[in-house]
Structure formats: structure tokens, C-alpha cells
Scaffold this motif. Structure first.
Motif, mmCIF file in Angstrom:
data_model
loop_
_atom_site.group_PDB
_atom_site.id
_atom_site.type_symbol
_atom_site.label_atom_id
_atom_site.label_comp_id
_atom_site.label_asym_id
_atom_site.label_seq_id
_atom_site.Cartn_x
_atom_site.Cartn_y
_atom_site.Cartn_z
ATOM 1 N N SER A 47 0.837 -1.207 0.000
ATOM 2 C CA SER A 47 0.000 0.000 0.000
ATOM 3 C C SER A 47 0.869 1.253 0.000
ATOM 4 O O SER A 47 0.571 2.240 -0.680
ATOM 5 C CB SER A 47 -0.908 -0.006 1.228
ATOM 6 N N SER A 48 1.970 1.221 0.762
ATOM 7 C CA SER A 48 2.803 2.420 0.866
ATOM 8 C C SER A 48 3.613 2.666 -0.393
ATOM 9 O O SER A 48 3.864 3.803 -0.771
ATOM 10 C CB SER A 48 3.723 2.302 2.084
ATOM 11 N N VAL A 49 4.051 1.558 -1.054
ATOM 12 C CA VAL A 49 4.937 1.738 -2.193
ATOM 13 C C VAL A 49 4.211 1.696 -3.531
ATOM 14 O O VAL A 49 4.776 2.076 -4.561
ATOM 15 C CB VAL A 49 6.043 0.651 -2.175
ATOM 16 N N LEU A 50 2.949 1.267 -3.596
ATOM 17 C CA LEU A 50 2.257 1.109 -4.883
ATOM 18 C C LEU A 50 0.913 1.819 -4.926
ATOM 19 O O LEU A 50 0.673 2.663 -5.796
ATOM 20 C CB LEU A 50 2.074 -0.394 -5.167
ATOM 21 N N ILE A 51 0.044 1.540 -4.029
ATOM 22 C CA ILE A 51 -1.335 2.046 -4.107
ATOM 23 C C ILE A 51 -1.378 3.554 -3.860
ATOM 24 O O ILE A 51 -2.035 4.300 -4.583
ATOM 25 C CB ILE A 51 -2.228 1.294 -3.103
ATOM 26 N N ALA A 52 -0.670 4.054 -2.833
ATOM 27 C CA ALA A 52 -0.712 5.486 -2.513
ATOM 28 C C ALA A 52 -0.206 6.344 -3.673
ATOM 29 O O ALA A 52 -0.851 7.328 -4.063
ATOM 30 C CB ALA A 52 0.075 5.759 -1.236
ATOM 31 N N PRO A 53 0.952 6.003 -4.307
ATOM 32 C CA PRO A 53 1.389 6.810 -5.453
ATOM 33 C C PRO A 53 0.402 6.766 -6.615
ATOM 34 O O PRO A 53 0.196 7.767 -7.303
ATOM 35 C CB PRO A 53 2.723 6.182 -5.841
ATOM 36 N N LEU A 54 -0.225 5.581 -6.857
ATOM 37 C CA LEU A 54 -1.207 5.491 -7.944
ATOM 38 C C LEU A 54 -2.418 6.376 -7.653
ATOM 39 O O LEU A 54 -2.994 6.995 -8.562
ATOM 40 C CB LEU A 54 -1.645 4.042 -8.144
ATOM 41 N N ARG A 55 -2.813 6.443 -6.387
ATOM 42 C CA ARG A 55 -3.917 7.332 -6.022
ATOM 43 C C ARG A 55 -3.526 8.798 -6.276
ATOM 44 O O ARG A 55 -4.345 9.603 -6.736
ATOM 45 C CB ARG A 55 -4.292 7.133 -4.569
#
Length: 444
Positions: A47-55
């Protein structure tokens, strides 16, 4: 700098396997608990390295789509997501530059269209106005908001124009016609289909040809008036010759009378030709102006002295009033004096016995103004705009005779000096002719 996402994910999976193996050695219940904790840690890591930046990228994309082209992905995420953010930011910059260039081109096009002296109206496929430039608003007497989005027939309820629009669309070819608008204004309308114009399907161009029409009318009137003015003395001369030929030449008294008439008609023809030549030379600039410093009071005094005997014979009061602080002017004394005499002569000719004529001069804002005011018959409002035209004669002027060139010569003489002339009148209450000339730049 942190490692790549793939490295972090592989490390997390390896850690999960190690924890699971250790837990199995310790016992089944502890194994399940440790595996759950490891899975939760992996989810938080992803979540910290993939989902948050995509959001973040999604949010920025929606912001740009909403019109804020300055928005960018910041700060830059690590790893492959960072590379995606860089590509996204570059794409946003390119889009911003393309939109700015398109906006600039559109602004230039609109500026060019609005700078045109011709009215331009673009129509869509349903003959609804999609665009109208500033000149179209002025020529059609409509404001832009009243035109755009409304049917063309509402703005131009003219059957000829609407029919030309239909034929142009059907035949895919331009159509041209001239229509008359209120206040004797004439518009040339050119309707042309627009090829590959997107929303714009037809273009209507409105060109004001009122001045051309008026010039054509003046030319026709000039030819007609010249013919009329020449016909009268020529017919009189022909009559005199025929009368003399039939035997009147044998009668000394009758022959002398008819020769006097012929001489008078010839004088009239000579005067007309001379005035026409003088007017033509002044208009073309062929007459060199002998400019010299002049006091307008001296010019007016000389003109009044020349016309005073004629005014007294007709029982008219002729007065002169000049401001003592008048600045001097640069003018041709002979031409200017002749123009003033012409104006005073006109006033004397059309003022009944017992009337008065006043000549005055004053200065204001670097201009010297001379007024010739009479208490004569006045000029009809329909004739007033045309009194300075060559050969134009109102009914009162036709009764008084003359060539009809005097006021035209005055007008062009004053304009040759960089001045202007105007006429104001009310029937039965007299007329005022005002001429304005520039004062000398170095005059006190």
C-alpha cells in the motif's frame, strides 16, 4: 534512495516464507498467527509503495482534466512508480504547451477577424450563427450575444439573402448580392460554403458599399447636371443663330438685342468652364498654394468691401465682427478671399430686402473659425447635405441662376488649406456657413 518495488516485494515474500517456516517448526497455531501478521505487513508495504502513489497520479489526472493544467505529481514516488510519474508529468507539460499554442492561434484568428472592416458571420449546418465579428455587430446593428446562437434569419430577415444562402449551400458555390439597409445604407453580401470548417458550415461576408453607391449617385447627378447646364445656353445660342439667320440680322435693333443675348450665354458658358477647370485643379492639387502669413481680419475686410455695394443696392445690412486677439493663419490670400466673397455673395443673393448678413471670426483650440450668417430664405433639410456638391442646386438656387459650382469650389479651397466647412440652416430663418482653418503653429 530506497530499492525498487520488485526488490521490496521479493524481500517481503522471502520474509513471509521464512516466518512461515519458523512458525511450522514451532507449532501449527503459532504458524497461523505469524503467517497472518506477515501477510498484514506485506499488504501495508504494498500500500505504501504502490497504491498510494497510484492514487496521487489519479488525483492529479482528474485535476488536469478539470482544467488546472499546472498540476503535477509531486513529490516523485520511488522506483517504477516514479518513472510512471515522470512520464505523466511530461505528458501534462506537452498537453499544456499544445493547448497554449492552440489558444494563441485562436486568439490571433479572432483578433484578425475582429480587425476586419467587413462583417463576418459564420453559420453552422442548421443556419445558426456560430460566430460574428465586431464589424458584423456594427453593420447589422446587433450585439454579439444577441447574434451568436440565434438563427441567421432572425438577424437578417431578408428574403434575397436567405434565398442566396440556400442556393449557395445547394450548389456549393459563392453567391453575391447587394441589399439596402435603413438610412440609405447599402451592403454587399457574399455567402460562401466552408469546406472542412468543423462547426462552421457557411460564411456570410458583409461589405459596406454605401460610399460607393453615393459616389455613383453623385457621378450620375454630375453628368445630368452638366448636361442640363450646358443644354440651356447652347439651346439659347442656337435659337439666336436661327433667328438671325431667318432675317433678324437685317434689323439692327433686333440683331443687337439677339447678339447681346448670345454674348450673355457665351459668358455663362465661359464662366462654367473656368469654374470647372478651377475646381478640377484644386481637387487634384495642381493649383499651387501661395501660402503666406495672413490676418483673417484683413481678408474678411477686403471681401466685405467688395460685396458692400451690392448689399446696399439690395437694402441689406452687412456687418463684420472680428475678435481683436485673432491668431494669424497660413493661406493663399487670393483663393481664400475668393472663397469668402463667394459665401457672402450667396448670402446676398438669397437674403430678401431689409435682411442682414453678419460675418464674424473667432479662434479656439488652435483653429480660426469664420461664420457667414444671413437672415434669408434658408435651405431645406433635404438639400442641406448636398449643397457642396458640384452642380447641385436647390429650388431656390435654380430660381436665382448660377452654375452651381461656387460652394463646391469654396469647400475644396478650404480643404486644400487643411480646413473644413459646414452649413446649418432652417427654412425661413436664414443660413450659417462656417469655415475652420488651422492657426499658425507659432502664432501668439
Amino acid at each position: 534512495m530506497p530499492g525498487s518495488i520488485r526488490f521490496r516485494t521479493a524481500a517481503a515474500m522471502l520474509l513471509l516464507l521464512v516466518i512461515t517456516f519458523v512458525a511450522l517448526l514451532a507449532g501449527p497455531f503459532l504458524a497461523v498467527a505469524l503467517a497472518g501478521l506477515a501477510a498484514l505487513a506485506l499488504a501495508l508495504l504494498l500500500s505504501s509503495v504502490l497504491i498510494a502513489p497510484l492514487r496521487t497520479i489519479t488525483r492529479v489526472a482528474l485535476t488536469i482534466a478539470g482544467g488546472d493544467l499546472k498540476e503535477r505529481v509531486s513529490p516523485r514516488p520511488p522506483g517504477e512508480i516514479g518513472e510512471l510519474a515522470d512520464a505523466f508529468n511530461q505528458m501534462a507539460r506537452n498537453v499544456e504547451e499544445m493547448i497554449a499554442a492552440a489558444s494563441q492561434d485562436r486568439g490571433r484568428m479572432l483578433a484578425a477577424l475582429n480587425s476586419s472592416a467587413d462583417g463576418l458571420v459564420a453559420l453552422n449546418a442548421n443556419d445558426v450563427i456560430a460566430f460574428a465579428n465586431t464589424a458584423a455587430e456594427q453593420l447589422l446593428l446587433r450585439r454579439g450575444p444577441e447574434m451568436t446562437g440565434n438563427p441567421f434569419v432572425w438577424v437578417m430577415p431578408n428574403a434575397e439573402v436567405i434565398d442566396a444562402l440556400r442556393l449557395s449551400r445547394e450548389q456549393r458555390s459563392p453567391r453575391s448580392l447587394v441589399i439596402e439597409r435603413p438610412n440609405r445604407r447599402y451592403l454587399q453580401v457574399i455567402i460562401t460554403p466552408i469546406i472542412d470548417g468543423g462547426e462552421w458550415a457557411m460564411l456570410a461576408v458583409f461589405h459596406d458599399v454605401s460610399d460607393v453607391r453615393r459616389a455613383e449617385e453623385v457621378r450620375r447627378d454630375f453628368v445630368a447636371n452638366v448636361s442640363h447646364e450646358l443644354r440651356t445656353p447652347l439651346a439659347a445660342l442656337k435659337s439666336v443663330i436661327e433667328t438671325l439667320r431667318t432675317g433678324a440680322v437685317e434689323d439692327p435693333v433686333m440683331a443687337s438685342d439677339f447678339l447681346s443675348r448670345a454674348d450673355a450665354e457665351l459668358d455663362r458658358l465661359v464662366q462654367m468652364v473656368e469654374e470647372l477647370l478651377q475646381l478640377s485643379r484644386i481637387e487634384s492639387g495642381e493649383v499651387p498654394l501661395a501660402l503666406q502669413p495672413l490676418e483673417i481680419g484683413e481678408v474678411l475686410s477686403t471681401a466685405v468691401e467688395r460685396m458692400l455695394p451690392q448689399a446696399q443696392r439690395q437694402g441689406l445690412d452687412l456687418s463684420l465682427n472680428v475678435d481683436p486677439m485673432m491668431p494669424s493663419i497660413m493661406a493663399d490670400r487670393v483663393l481664400l478671399e475668393r472663397a469668402v466673397v463667394n459665401l457672402v455673395h450667396n448670402a446676398v443673393k438669397f437674403t430678401p430686402r431689409g435682411g442682414s448678413i453678419g460675418i464674424s471670426a473667432h479662434s479656439r483650440d488652435g483653429r480660426v473659425t469664420v461664420e457667414v450668417r444671413d437672415t434669408g430664405e434658408g435651405i431645406d433639410p433635404t438639400d442641406l447635405p448636398r449643397v457642396f456638391e458640384r452642380f447641385y442646386k436647390a429650388d431656390r438656387a435654380r430660381r436665382a441662376g448660377g452654375t452651381g459650382l461656387g460652394l463646391a469650389i469654396v469647400k475644396h479651397t478650404i480643404e486644400a488649406h487643411g480646413g473644413s466647412i459646414d452649413a446649418a440652416s432652417e427654412p425661413g430663418k436664414g443660413s450659417t456657413f462656417s469655415l475652420s482653418l488651422p492657426a499658425r503653429p507659432d502664432a501668439d
